[in-house]
Design a protein around this motif. Sequence first.
Motif, PDB file in Angstrom:
ATOM      1  N   SER A   3       0.836  -1.187   0.000  1.00 32.08           N
ATOM      2  CA  SER A   3       0.000   0.000   0.000  1.00 32.08           C
ATOM      3  C   SER A   3       0.871   1.237   0.000  1.00 32.08           C
ATOM      4  O   SER A   3       2.080   1.182   0.158  1.00 32.08           O
ATOM      5  N   ASP A   4       0.227   2.398  -0.168  1.00 36.91           N
ATOM      6  CA  ASP A   4       0.937   3.673  -0.115  1.00 36.91           C
ATOM      7  C   ASP A   4       1.608   3.840   1.242  1.00 36.91           C
ATOM      8  O   ASP A   4       2.709   4.373   1.357  1.00 36.91           O
ATOM      9  N   HIS A   5       0.955   3.366   2.288  1.00 41.05           N
ATOM     10  CA  HIS A   5       1.500   3.429   3.637  1.00 41.05           C
ATOM     11  C   HIS A   5       2.808   2.654   3.721  1.00 41.05           C
ATOM     12  O   HIS A   5       3.779   3.112   4.291  1.00 41.05           O
ATOM     13  N   ASP A   6       2.840   1.440   3.155  1.00 38.80           N
ATOM     14  CA  ASP A   6       4.027   0.599   3.220  1.00 38.80           C
ATOM     15  C   ASP A   6       5.183   1.195   2.422  1.00 38.80           C
ATOM     16  O   ASP A   6       6.336   1.154   2.843  1.00 38.80           O
ATOM     17  N   ASP A   7       4.880   1.752   1.252  1.00 39.50           N
ATOM     18  CA  ASP A   7       5.910   2.302   0.387  1.00 39.50           C
ATOM     19  C   ASP A   7       6.618   3.484   1.033  1.00 39.50           C
ATOM     20  O   ASP A   7       7.780   3.756   0.733  1.00 39.50           O
ATOM     21  N   PHE A   8       5.922   4.201   1.903  1.00 36.80           N
ATOM     22  CA  PHE A   8       6.502   5.379   2.529  1.00 36.80           C
ATOM     23  C   PHE A   8       6.538   5.227   4.047  1.00 36.80           C
ATOM     24  O   PHE A   8       6.322   6.177   4.800  1.00 36.80           O
ATOM     25  N   ALA A   9       6.846   3.999   4.492  1.00 39.56           N
ATOM     26  CA  ALA A   9       6.882   3.717   5.923  1.00 39.56           C
ATOM     27  C   ALA A   9       7.983   4.483   6.642  1.00 39.56           C
ATOM     28  O   ALA A   9       7.950   4.630   7.863  1.00 39.56           O
ATOM     29  N   PHE A  10       8.972   4.971   5.875  1.00 41.54           N
ATOM     30  CA  PHE A  10      10.074   5.715   6.483  1.00 41.54           C
ATOM     31  C   PHE A  10       9.643   7.098   6.949  1.00 41.54           C
ATOM     32  O   PHE A  10      10.363   7.748   7.706  1.00 41.54           O
ATOM     33  N   GLU A  11       8.499   7.584   6.491  1.00 41.24           N
ATOM     34  CA  GLU A  11       8.062   8.924   6.876  1.00 41.24           C
ATOM     35  C   GLU A  11       7.578   8.939   8.324  1.00 41.24           C
ATOM     36  O   GLU A  11       6.726   8.122   8.703  1.00 41.24           O
ATOM     37  N   PRO A  12       8.086   9.865   9.145  1.00 39.30           N
ATOM     38  CA  PRO A  12       7.615   9.953  10.528  1.00 39.30           C
ATOM     39  C   PRO A  12       6.147  10.372  10.617  1.00 39.30           C
ATOM     40  O   PRO A  12       5.430   9.998  11.532  1.00 39.30           O
ATOM     41  N   VAL A  13       5.715  11.178   9.649  1.00 38.25           N
ATOM     42  CA  VAL A  13       4.314  11.574   9.504  1.00 38.25           C
ATOM     43  C   VAL A  13       3.985  11.436   8.024  1.00 38.25           C
ATOM     44  O   VAL A  13       4.782  11.830   7.163  1.00 38.25           O
ATOM     45  N   ARG A  14       2.857  10.836   7.708  1.00 35.11           N
ATOM     46  CA  ARG A  14       2.485  10.626   6.304  1.00 35.11           C
ATOM     47  C   ARG A  14       2.614  11.924   5.516  1.00 35.11           C
ATOM     48  O   ARG A  14       2.037  12.951   5.867  1.00 35.11           O
ATOM     49  N   GLY A  15       3.394  11.860   4.436  1.00 34.90           N
ATOM     50  CA  GLY A  15       3.551  13.003   3.566  1.00 34.90           C
ATOM     51  C   GLY A  15       4.611  13.996   3.974  1.00 34.90           C
ATOM     52  O   GLY A  15       4.882  14.942   3.241  1.00 34.90           O
ATOM     53  N   LEU A  16       5.238  13.778   5.127  1.00 34.93           N
ATOM     54  CA  LEU A  16       6.232  14.719   5.625  1.00 34.93           C
ATOM     55  C   LEU A  16       7.566  14.009   5.857  1.00 34.93           C
ATOM     56  O   LEU A  16       7.593  12.885   6.362  1.00 34.93           O
ATOM     57  N   THR A 100       0.580   8.194  -4.944  1.00 32.96           N
ATOM     58  CA  THR A 100       1.882   8.501  -4.348  1.00 32.96           C
ATOM     59  C   THR A 100       2.032   9.979  -4.006  1.00 32.96           C
ATOM     60  O   THR A 100       3.118  10.423  -3.647  1.00 32.96           O
ATOM     61  N   THR A 101       0.949  10.721  -4.130  1.00 28.06           N
ATOM     62  CA  THR A 101       0.987  12.161  -3.849  1.00 28.06           C
ATOM     63  C   THR A 101       0.307  12.476  -2.528  1.00 28.06           C
ATOM     64  O   THR A 101      -0.769  11.946  -2.229  1.00 28.06           O
ATOM     65  N   VAL A 102       0.939  13.328  -1.750  1.00 28.54           N
ATOM     66  CA  VAL A 102       0.318  13.858  -0.538  1.00 28.54           C
ATOM     67  C   VAL A 102       0.606  15.358  -0.483  1.00 28.54           C
ATOM     68  O   VAL A 102       1.764  15.773  -0.536  1.00 28.54           O
ATOM     69  N   TYR A 103      -0.459  16.141  -0.431  1.00 28.46           N
ATOM     70  CA  TYR A 103      -0.331  17.581  -0.222  1.00 28.46           C
ATOM     71  C   TYR A 103      -0.617  17.861   1.256  1.00 28.46           C
ATOM     72  O   TYR A 103      -1.603  17.350   1.808  1.00 28.46           O
ATOM     73  N   THR A 104       0.212  18.674   1.865  1.00 30.23           N
ATOM     74  CA  THR A 104       0.022  19.010   3.273  1.00 30.23           C
ATOM     75  C   THR A 104       0.091  20.523   3.449  1.00 30.23           C
ATOM     76  O   THR A 104       1.040  21.161   2.971  1.00 30.23           O
ATOM     77  N   VAL A 105      -0.907  21.072   4.108  1.00 29.63           N
ATOM     78  CA  VAL A 105      -0.903  22.488   4.468  1.00 29.63           C
ATOM     79  C   VAL A 105      -0.756  22.577   5.980  1.00 29.63           C
ATOM     80  O   VAL A 105      -1.551  21.994   6.723  1.00 29.63           O
ATOM     81  N   MET A 112       4.627  19.333  -0.520  1.00 26.21           N
ATOM     82  CA  MET A 112       4.140  18.471  -1.595  1.00 26.21           C
ATOM     83  C   MET A 112       5.055  17.258  -1.691  1.00 26.21           C
ATOM     84  O   MET A 112       6.232  17.390  -2.041  1.00 26.21           O
ATOM     85  N   ARG A 113       4.526  16.073  -1.380  1.00 22.78           N
ATOM     86  CA  ARG A 113       5.273  14.843  -1.631  1.00 22.78           C
ATOM     87  C   ARG A 113       4.740  14.272  -2.938  1.00 22.78           C
ATOM     88  O   ARG A 113       3.585  13.852  -3.017  1.00 22.78           O
ATOM     89  N   ILE A 114       5.583  14.314  -3.963  1.00 22.42           N
ATOM     90  CA  ILE A 114       5.155  13.947  -5.305  1.00 22.42           C
ATOM     91  C   ILE A 114       6.182  13.010  -5.937  1.00 22.42           C
ATOM     92  O   ILE A 114       7.291  12.867  -5.452  1.00 22.42           O
TER      93      ILE A 114
END
Length: 214
Positions: A3-16, A100-105, A112-114
């Motif tokens: 899943s998208d979660h697994d692919d970016f498991a290294f992120e301390p916060v999703r998208g950041l 695979t995109t997450v926009y965070t405000v 932008m994680r793109i």
Amino acid sequence: MSSDHDDFAFEPVRGLPQLLPKGERMLWQGAPRWQDLAVHAFHARKVIWYFIGLSGLACAMRLAEGQTAVDATRPFLWLIPMGLIAAALLTLLAYGSARTTVYTVTSKRLVMRIGMALPVTINLPFSQIDGASLRLFSNGSGDIPLKVKASERVAFLMLWPHARPFHITHPQPCLRCIPNADDVASLVAAALTGTVPAVAARETRDAPSHAVAA
């Protein structure tokens, strides 16, 4: 399949790429609606119409040359499938891009994680943003282009498809095909002016938006 979660498991916060500093809070997080991304960014629908038009033109030319109706319609038999395959591939790319995109405000910046093959994270502090606009689609989703200062430009090719179309010389990062775009644009405007409410956030992918605690 991961899943998208697994692919970016290294992120301390999703998208950041790292935890938010003390005093900075997340206001909204979301991603493009892949169906709209396929239509408005990857132009899958236009590709289908292009092949339909090409088939019609070939048919008309064959009829003008005196060929039978059966012979004249033969281009449809191979051009239309080609168009459908091309549109399907573009739609698949749009789906992958959205997943695979997450926009965070946050209260201080836009992140932008793109990127599908080579993910990148773009940080845009509000001090680098001169303003934002809104392009609304009929289903309520839309684009939110951000005008950045000339000294802080990001390459168009690095941003695409998360860039305002046709602004190549002065690229504008863009939140593409965001559901509930009107509400998100209001939140971005409030964040840019520092007037966000105590609770003001919506996470949007394909599901209905829901609030994120401040």
